[in-house]
Enzyme design. Structure first.
Site, PDB file in Angstrom:
ATOM      1  CG  LEU A   1       8.341   2.520   4.678  1.00 19.20           C
ATOM      2  CD1 LEU A   1       7.970   1.123   3.888  1.00 19.20           C
ATOM      3  CD2 LEU A   1       7.155   3.196   4.846  1.00 19.20           C
TER       4      LEU A   1
ATOM      5  CE1 TYR B   1       1.197  -0.232   4.674  1.00 14.86           C
ATOM      6  CE2 TYR B   1      -0.044   1.816   4.606  1.00 14.86           C
ATOM      7  CZ  TYR B   1       0.735   0.913   4.951  1.00 14.86           C
ATOM      8  OH  TYR B   1       1.356   1.239   6.296  1.00 14.86           O
TER       9      TYR B   1
ATOM     10  CD  GLU C   1       9.985   1.853  10.432  1.00 18.73           C
ATOM     11  OE1 GLU C   1       9.854   2.787   9.525  1.00 18.73           O
ATOM     12  OE2 GLU C   1       9.778   0.519  10.197  1.00 18.73           O
TER      13      GLU C   1
ATOM     14  CE  LYS D   1       3.014   3.038   3.169  1.00 21.91           C
ATOM     15  NZ  LYS D   1       3.451   2.907   4.535  1.00 21.91           N
TER      16      LYS D   1
END
Ligand code: PDD
Length: 311
Positions: free
Chosen positions: A231, A58, A207, A175
């Site tokens: 990411l 996505y 993260e 992702k």
């Protein structure tokens, strides 16, 4: 529950709130495999591998003043995610852009987000093996209205975060839609009355649940280097570019929660939060406990430059 509202009115209120329509019951138009449909008529098969296997990827793209921010970067990352999973890309770049713009227009979206998901499609049954060639990927897109997205009052006070062990899989550079652990981490943050969680692996921060993490020390911006552990944020790339252009020092390296707590400032970046200051980690105030000048300036630069480049 709001006293005096029947089920239909409550449904309408929930859905209106979710779209930011403030009670105006406008049916959202969504995109499914080339069709624009009212959201309640859009369906995907129970055999879709996105549903059964989280076999999908996505992107989330921000919209300000009806224009798409960093669209090209998101498209490049989408194609990389598809490629890493050996999944066919069902649309051309122009098709994606036309569909994004089609949704922004049909939903009269001024400020908000466009969500795009591509899955490996519906092979007609459940099987661990990927389907043979010929199964068409499923493409779904929808808008989320966020009036005043760029003026989020939280940017004035900053987020408070907790740290939590990173228990995700080891290909976080892709992702994918397998977001259960980030959801669990977000729920833990909520349970502790704060805004988000920073995930920690081998003693260092990876993260945030849905954002990249940074600290500022002696004027230098510190953020983890790119690898399969995080990411590769599109907002991260833009912010580091703008920081370098503004002669700010950038160090791409890992840091601990203790170093973050002793830092002058902290912040996160994502397509939906832009640059969001972080003022507290695990109950310890960062710097003065107020939004710092570096995060404030980077947010201004990011918004100004991305609005200029928006399409
Ligand atoms: N999340 N890291 C993670 C784990 C993310 O899920 C995201 C984005 C980011 C920031 O990437 P970008 O700057 O390209 O948005 C970093 C999106 C916004 C989401 O899931 O809603």
């Amino acid at each position: 529950m709001v006293a005096g509202l029947d089920d239909a009115a409550l449904w309408a209120q929930d859905h209106a709130d979710a779209r930011g329509n403030q009670g105006d019951i406008m049916t959202r138009t969504v995109y499914v495999n080339g069709d624009y449909l009212p959201e309640d008529q859009a369906t995907v098969s129970i055999f879709d591998r996105g549903f059964l296997m989280a076999d999908g990827v996505y992107e989330v793209v921000s919209v300000l003043d009806g224009k798409l921010l960093d669209f090209e970067g998101h498209l490049v990352r989408l194609k990389r995610s598809l490629n890493e999973l050996a999944m066919d890309n069902p649309l051309s770049d122009d098709d994606y852009l036309a569909a994004f713009r089609g949704l922004v227009e049909r939903n009269a979206l001024a400020d908000g987000l466009v969500y795009l998901q591509v899955t490996r499609g519906n092979p007609g049954d459940r099987d661990f093996a990927y389907p043979a060639a010929g199964t068409r990927p499923t493409v779904v897109m929808f808008t989320q209205a966020k009036p005043g997205l760029a003026d989020n009052p939280a940017a004035q006070t900053g987020w408070r975060v907790i740290s939590i062990e990173d228990q995700r899989w080891s290909r976080r550079d892709i992702k994918t839609v397998q977001l259960l652990y980030p959801s669990m981490a977000k729920m833990e943050a909520k349970a502790q009355g704060v805004d988000d969680a920073w995930m920690v692996e081998d003693g260092v921060v990876t993260e945030g649940t849905s954002n990249n993490a940074y600290i500022v020390r002696n004027g230098a911006i510190v953020t983890r280097a790119l690898s399969n552990d995080i990411l590769h944020g599109i907002t991260r790339a833009a912010v580091l570019r703008f920081a370098a252009e503004a002669q700010m020092q950038v160090e791409e390296r890992s840091f601990t929660i203790a170093e973050a707590q002793a830092a002058d400032e902290a912040f996160i970046t994502s397509a939906s939060a832009f640059v969001m200051p972080v003022v507290e980690i695990d109950g310890a105030a960062i710097g003065t406990g107020q939004v710092g000048p570096v995060a404030r300036r980077l947010r201004e630069i990011y918004l100004e430059e991305s609005r200029k480049a928006a399409i």
